[in-house]
Design an enzyme around this catalytic site. Sequence first.
Site, PDB file in Angstrom:
ATOM      1  CB  SER B 318      15.591 -29.887 -21.285  1.00 40.74           C
ATOM      2  OG  SER B 318      16.603 -29.102 -20.733  1.00 40.74           O
ATOM      3  CD1 TRP B 321      13.183 -30.693 -14.660  1.00 38.00           C
ATOM      4  CD2 TRP B 321      14.798 -29.157 -14.831  1.00 38.00           C
ATOM      5  NE1 TRP B 321      14.014 -30.827 -13.573  1.00 38.00           N
ATOM      6  CE2 TRP B 321      15.010 -29.889 -13.648  1.00 38.00           C
ATOM      7  CE3 TRP B 321      15.683 -28.135 -15.155  1.00 38.00           C
ATOM      8  CZ2 TRP B 321      16.076 -29.645 -12.780  1.00 38.00           C
ATOM      9  CZ3 TRP B 321      16.750 -27.877 -14.284  1.00 38.00           C
ATOM     10  CH2 TRP B 321      16.935 -28.632 -13.128  1.00 38.00           C
ATOM     11  CG  HIS B 322      16.156 -25.054 -17.118  1.00 37.61           C
ATOM     12  ND1 HIS B 322      16.249 -26.096 -18.002  1.00 37.61           N
ATOM     13  CD2 HIS B 322      17.364 -24.956 -16.512  1.00 37.61           C
ATOM     14  CE1 HIS B 322      17.479 -26.597 -17.936  1.00 37.61           C
ATOM     15  NE2 HIS B 322      18.164 -25.927 -17.038  1.00 37.61           N
ATOM     16  N   GLY B 323      11.851 -23.749 -16.008  1.00 40.28           N
ATOM     17  CA  GLY B 323      10.929 -22.752 -15.466  1.00 40.28           C
ATOM     18  C   GLY B 323       9.638 -22.688 -16.237  1.00 40.28           C
ATOM     19  CG  PHE B 474      15.618 -23.660 -12.486  1.00 45.14           C
ATOM     20  CD1 PHE B 474      14.693 -22.683 -12.866  1.00 45.14           C
ATOM     21  CD2 PHE B 474      16.927 -23.500 -12.844  1.00 45.14           C
ATOM     22  CE1 PHE B 474      15.096 -21.576 -13.600  1.00 45.14           C
ATOM     23  CE2 PHE B 474      17.343 -22.406 -13.585  1.00 45.14           C
ATOM     24  CZ  PHE B 474      16.426 -21.450 -13.953  1.00 45.14           C
TER      25      PHE B 474
END
Lengths: 312, 474
Positions: B318, B321-323, B474
């Site tokens: 996760s 996923w954000h960056g 994102f």
Amino acid sequence: MEKQDIFRFVKRTLLFFLAVFLVDFAVGQVMRYFYFRQDSGSLYRTTYALDSTTAQVLVLGSSRASRHYNPDVMQVAMNRTVYNAGQKGNHIFYHYGILKGVLRRYKPQVVVLDILYDEFKPVQDSYDRLSVFLPYHDTHPELEELINLRSPFEPVKLVSKVYPYNSLILPVLNGNLGFDKVREPEIKGYLPIDAVMTDSVKKRSERIEYGLDSLKLQTFEEIMSTCKKEGINLYVVFSPAYLENIGNNYSVSIARKIASEQGVPFLDFSGTEPFVSDNKLYSDNVHLNAKGADIFSRQVADSIANRLKNQN
Amino acid sequence: MLFNSIEFVIFFIIVTSLYFALEHKYRWFLLLAASCYFYMAFVPVYILILGFTIVIDYYAGILIEQSEGKKRKSWLIVSLIANIGVLAVFKYYNFLNDNLTFLLGQAGKENPVPYLSILLPIGLSFHTFQAMSYTIEVYRGHQKAERNFGIYALYVMFYPQLVAGPIERPQNLLFQFYAKHSFEINRVISGLKLMLWGFFKKLVVADRLATYVDAAYNYPENHSGITLIVATVFFAFQIYCDFSGYSDIAIGAARVMGFDLMKNFNRPYFASSISEFWKRWHISLSTWFKDYLYISLGGNRVAVPRMYFNLFIVFLISGLWHGANWTYVIWGALNGFYLVAAIMRDRFIAKYKLEIPGSKGAAGKSFNILFTFVLICFSWIFFRASNVSDAFLIIRKMASFDGPLYSTYPTMFFCLLSIIMLLAVEAKQEYFKGSFSFMNNRNPVIRYSTYIFLLLMILLMGVFDGGQFIYFQF
């Protein structure tokens, strides 16, 4: 049923926007009243520069201008009245706006344009800061072009009477209550700083070449051509900074080159004594303190006075 | 096109008016065209990437449905590879290459792999995840494959939630494109109210706080520990209002046209534990990871140590996923660690039937809310810092707890006032649900005065030069 709902919705929306319009108008008028009732603070200085000053010498620039040019000292050397219209956080667009506003009323004899290092660097903030002119949009049509640089939708936003005073509640309150008279007293627009820089190490400012903002360059040239057309003696000045190699800054070099092409005197104090070696004349790397400002004001005024004398 | 722009307001009015003016059978086409225009207002060429995954997933869905056994799975894998591949190239390639350069540099070698000079397509992680949820659901048999290519494209591209969610599931959204939505005044007004509240959160709270947070976090070396503590707390509210503000505008815009999008936030800072926080924060992503990753890894049906490991891995991913930055990985790991530690503690307490003094009642709950907030704020340091070394510098400075507070009085005034207004509204919604309401008051004078007050606050205190929404990247 659906048609009925649409009709009801349109009716309510119209009523709602009528109410919004009335409240917006009322609050906007209150804000306007208190805005123009200020008698101190940074907002007031813009109003004074645009609407009141009749000084023969007008200083334009950012915080470095407002901190560096003491009109009382300059007046003695130049034998002319001086007003410092420097405004912190602003750039070339603001200076041009003030010049345009002033020219509606009178013609100063001398304009001193203090340019900033990285003046022509493309920075969004320079455009955002033009919000400072929003309260004058209906009284100063000459500023419209500059205001519209913020975004193509500024005329739409300006339908609201409150929008020009966005984020200004506290500064307007302050300008009415006069806190700045005690906290940051001014002398004809000049804001002296008493603090003395403690760090004597002189940092180096590396020359970095970047894509220049063509609108800023154009505005710089327009200031020069306007002054030429109006017969105003314009002096472009780069005032002292306690930074090694700052005179070689890319924007400063460009300003020097353009000024030379246009035949406008460019006074560069980046390598002038005592400012190059005495950190006690500064409050920080890029701002002179009151002591430094007095010495600098004397030097710059002498230099301009001599040039004016030779010119005559 | 940014929600917080005049362009969007004009776009929304035109699209919504046309939507209700058109016959039902043409509406999906209008929405698809409007969504394409909306997306192309950012970087037009990136619509090709979106088109690429849409075509693959559309056919993959049909082929999954028509196939059986291993073939069925292989079509799913094709779809997942296409989506994850696009993410890998556009989002993670340069990050991986950076790390390779570092590792090879340690060994005194040069990295022969070239860098890609590309911009990250706006909202890539959102629409790829939404697309993946479709093929996974078809594979699981929970969703029929969509035969109308235009409707499927609209499912991925529906403009209110295209670039920053909520990440929808096909079971919740696809059928809605077939339903005829008539103009219902109460629903339309409810959507507009939600949009107004979203604009307030974004313009008055998030963008105002951003002015302080950016000043501190962009140059942490120049700021004191106290300033960085204040900036971190401000960032917690900034990111919440930025993202939930976007979600409110998205859900509101969709609701005006008759679509129900899933709730994405539920007053997360009133959570009294980390697990509760993650049930309230970015719900559409949390449930995505739960449904498609955590459960696929075995969920709660595995041995306890493996469950802890699964949870940790889910949060790690996760974060990624954000960056594509180690700061996000650490942020994810930290949250994974918080959650695992909290579950272990709860199990320990339950096993030994321990009673923690003062843990119950209002005081205990308040302490838990505050403690959860502090933990979350600590993790936000990594989320907001430009790089890992900045994050550790900030933590060191914060630990010293000294120095002057950087503040210009209007900034601090507006920041605090905006947080107070937000908390007052949310505390009322959290603890006094059935009580007096301003926005939903029966008295139209009170109701409309509230709308006008919010509009006025936006005009007087909103930041109109603020940038894009944080989650767009994102």
